[in-house]
Design a protein around this motif. Sequence first.
Motif, PDB file in Angstrom:
ATOM      1  N   ALA A   1      58.764-107.796 -70.626  1.00  0.00           N
ATOM      2  CA  ALA A   1      58.534-107.522 -69.383  1.00  0.00           C
ATOM      3  C   ALA A   1      59.891-108.304 -68.443  1.00  0.00           C
ATOM      4  N   ALA A   2      60.445-109.223 -68.859  1.00  0.00           N
ATOM      5  CA  ALA A   2      61.679-109.336 -67.739  1.00  0.00           C
ATOM      6  C   ALA A   2      63.151-108.135 -67.961  1.00  0.00           C
ATOM      7  N   ASN A   3      63.181-107.623 -68.884  1.00  0.00           N
ATOM      8  CA  ASN A   3      63.885-106.852 -69.204  1.00  0.00           C
ATOM      9  C   ASN A   3      63.618-105.152 -68.142  1.00  0.00           C
ATOM     10  N   ARG A   4      62.374-105.287 -68.217  1.00  0.00           N
ATOM     11  CA  ARG A   4      62.000-103.963 -67.724  1.00  0.00           C
ATOM     12  C   ARG A   4      62.036-104.032 -65.875  1.00  0.00           C
ATOM     13  N   ARG A   5      63.102-103.325 -65.847  1.00  0.00           N
ATOM     14  CA  ARG A   5      63.249-103.958 -64.454  1.00  0.00           C
ATOM     15  C   ARG A   5      64.120-103.148 -63.601  1.00  0.00           C
ATOM     16  N   VAL A   6      64.367-103.084 -62.332  1.00  0.00           N
ATOM     17  CA  VAL A   6      65.835-103.022 -61.509  1.00  0.00           C
ATOM     18  C   VAL A   6      65.892-102.976 -60.360  1.00  0.00           C
ATOM     19  N   GLU A   7      67.630-103.519 -60.885  1.00  0.00           N
ATOM     20  CA  GLU A   7      67.777-104.404 -60.235  1.00  0.00           C
ATOM     21  C   GLU A   7      69.507-103.728 -58.818  1.00  0.00           C
ATOM     22  N   ALA A   8      69.571-104.512 -57.008  1.00  0.00           N
ATOM     23  CA  ALA A   8      70.528-104.075 -56.579  1.00  0.00           C
ATOM     24  C   ALA A   8      70.611-105.088 -55.530  1.00  0.00           C
ATOM     25  N   GLU A   9      72.211-104.520 -55.667  1.00  0.00           N
ATOM     26  CA  GLU A   9      72.694-106.244 -54.654  1.00  0.00           C
ATOM     27  C   GLU A   9      73.418-105.307 -53.276  1.00  0.00           C
ATOM     28  N   VAL A  10      73.216-106.019 -51.962  1.00  0.00           N
ATOM     29  CA  VAL A  10      73.423-105.318 -51.091  1.00  0.00           C
ATOM     30  C   VAL A  10      74.896-106.811 -50.504  1.00  0.00           C
ATOM     31  N   GLU A  11      76.177-106.629 -49.935  1.00  0.00           N
ATOM     32  CA  GLU A  11      76.955-107.318 -49.104  1.00  0.00           C
ATOM     33  C   GLU A  11      77.138-107.065 -48.074  1.00  0.00           C
TER      34      GLU A  11
ATOM     35  N   LYS B   1      56.478 -96.922 -67.508  1.00  0.00           N
ATOM     36  CA  LYS B   1      55.730 -96.370 -66.372  1.00  0.00           C
ATOM     37  C   LYS B   1      57.570 -96.594 -65.963  1.00  0.00           C
ATOM     38  N   SER B   2      58.042 -95.676 -64.390  1.00  0.00           N
ATOM     39  CA  SER B   2      58.967 -95.977 -63.227  1.00  0.00           C
ATOM     40  C   SER B   2      58.139 -95.387 -61.937  1.00  0.00           C
ATOM     41  N   VAL B   3      57.117 -96.187 -61.653  1.00  0.00           N
ATOM     42  CA  VAL B   3      56.866 -96.162 -60.641  1.00  0.00           C
ATOM     43  C   VAL B   3      56.709 -97.640 -59.896  1.00  0.00           C
ATOM     44  N   VAL B   4      56.691 -97.708 -58.606  1.00  0.00           N
ATOM     45  CA  VAL B   4      57.088 -99.216 -58.139  1.00  0.00           C
ATOM     46  C   VAL B   4      56.163 -99.415 -57.909  1.00  0.00           C
ATOM     47  N   LYS B   5      55.870-100.968 -58.281  1.00  0.00           N
ATOM     48  CA  LYS B   5      54.396-100.855 -57.961  1.00  0.00           C
ATOM     49  C   LYS B   5      54.045-101.490 -56.573  1.00  0.00           C
ATOM     50  N   PRO B   6      53.057-101.747 -56.110  1.00  0.00           N
ATOM     51  CA  PRO B   6      52.399-101.833 -53.988  1.00  0.00           C
ATOM     52  C   PRO B   6      53.285-103.252 -54.031  1.00  0.00           C
ATOM     53  N   ASN B   7      53.344-104.446 -54.494  1.00  0.00           N
ATOM     54  CA  ASN B   7      53.750-105.289 -54.862  1.00  0.00           C
ATOM     55  C   ASN B   7      55.289-105.836 -54.948  1.00  0.00           C
ATOM     56  N   SER B   8      55.732-105.206 -55.612  1.00  0.00           N
ATOM     57  CA  SER B   8      57.709-104.813 -54.954  1.00  0.00           C
ATOM     58  C   SER B   8      57.976-104.196 -54.202  1.00  0.00           C
ATOM     59  N   LEU B   9      57.005-103.224 -53.349  1.00  0.00           N
ATOM     60  CA  LEU B   9      57.236-102.144 -51.827  1.00  0.00           C
ATOM     61  C   LEU B   9      57.686-103.158 -51.014  1.00  0.00           C
ATOM     62  N   SER B  10      57.692-103.916 -50.543  1.00  0.00           N
ATOM     63  CA  SER B  10      58.057-105.321 -49.636  1.00  0.00           C
ATOM     64  C   SER B  10      59.759-105.487 -49.994  1.00  0.00           C
TER      65      SER B  10
ATOM     66  N   ASP C   1      64.904-107.379 -57.211  1.00  0.00           N
ATOM     67  CA  ASP C   1      64.401-107.233 -58.220  1.00  0.00           C
ATOM     68  C   ASP C   1      63.138-106.514 -58.483  1.00  0.00           C
ATOM     69  N   VAL C   2      62.979-105.624 -59.009  1.00  0.00           N
ATOM     70  CA  VAL C   2      62.108-104.886 -59.211  1.00  0.00           C
ATOM     71  C   VAL C   2      61.466-105.088 -60.702  1.00  0.00           C
ATOM     72  N   LYS C   3      60.209-104.907 -60.832  1.00  0.00           N
ATOM     73  CA  LYS C   3      59.779-105.549 -62.332  1.00  0.00           C
ATOM     74  C   LYS C   3      58.748-103.896 -62.202  1.00  0.00           C
ATOM     75  N   PHE C   4      58.794-103.702 -63.660  1.00  0.00           N
ATOM     76  CA  PHE C   4      57.734-102.097 -64.127  1.00  0.00           C
ATOM     77  C   PHE C   4      57.341-102.226 -65.414  1.00  0.00           C
ATOM     78  N   ASP C   5      55.336-101.898 -65.383  1.00  0.00           N
ATOM     79  CA  ASP C   5      54.905-102.582 -66.481  1.00  0.00           C
ATOM     80  C   ASP C   5      55.585-101.164 -67.347  1.00  0.00           C
ATOM     81  N   PHE C   6      54.791-100.828 -68.907  1.00  0.00           N
ATOM     82  CA  PHE C   6      55.394-100.361 -69.951  1.00  0.00           C
ATOM     83  C   PHE C   6      55.567 -99.186 -70.040  1.00  0.00           C
TER      84      PHE C   6
END
Length: 324
Positions: free
Chosen positions: A310-320, A223-232, A216-221
């Motif tokens: 802010a919660a809705n500005r996101r990218v989600e992914a799942e791997v099983e 914006k489409s750049v992955v923030k540094p605190n989400s890279l890990s 679950d990666v959040k984004f600024d208004f």
Amino acid sequence: MKLKNTLGLAIGSLIAATSFGALAQGQGAVEGELFYQKQYNDSVKHVEDGFNPGASIGYFLTDDVSINAKWDRNNYTRSNDGTGSQKLRGDNFGLNAQYHFNNAGDMFRPYVEGGVKYGTLTNVAADGHSGRDQSTYLTAGGGAKLYFAENFFVRAGVEADYKLDNGKWNYMPVVGVGVNFGGGNKPAPAPVEAPAPAPEPVAEAPAPEVVRVQLDVKFDFDKSVVKPNSLSDVRNLADFMKQYPQTTTVVEGHTDSVGPDAYNQKLSQRRANAVKEVLVKDGIAPNRVNSIGYGKTRPIADNKTEAGRAANRRVEAEVEATAK
């Protein structure tokens, strides 16, 4: 100077509107425009500067190049220099090409243009007689368009006409408002591969343990750049997929409710693509990651509050995967 004042008004009007979101159409789109220009008339002697209303219709051959047919109406008054103050009327018909910068779908698109124009002007005194002046011009110019809604834009620019008959120039600052429709640049959702059917369980064997990683990666208004605190977090997902090389994932992009639907659709796709790029850079094959944007259609929180948006500005992914 009159030219500076007119240009300042045009550019100021353009900048004042930049708070609106928009979608510019691309290849196959048609643009119609009404415009108004101040003509600084140097190619015919003893003629005052005029204000010319006009209209144009254009077609986008590509996302960046359009062909435009233009018409404007001359509206001059002859200066009182001994020949009398005569009303001068006429028409200009032109064909030009515009090259647009930035990308189809961006709100702000500068352009340059060039073409040809044929013009007439009545009651022009020359060589001892008064008649119709018929002239051919080469045209050039530049400016910018601001798409303040999905199908509407405003334009401000400067154009110049070179009169082939006498080698002199006319200059025109111009403002216009137009409508844009058609075009084929609206993104279609990327296909989602159907998951492979699960193997039939063997009755005697214990049920396999399923392991799962969620992102679950959040984004600024806007914006489409992955923030540094989400890279890990994204790299943790990449490490999991390396551990289980048979896995694939779908990266889903989302936005809040601010802005037009079409603009948010493109923004959500760019966010999903940005996360996919991080996964690929971390060693995951591109064919194992599918990215798709859902725009603002799948909120998880209330868009009426800042926290919800802010919660809705996101990218989600799942791997099983099945643990070994």
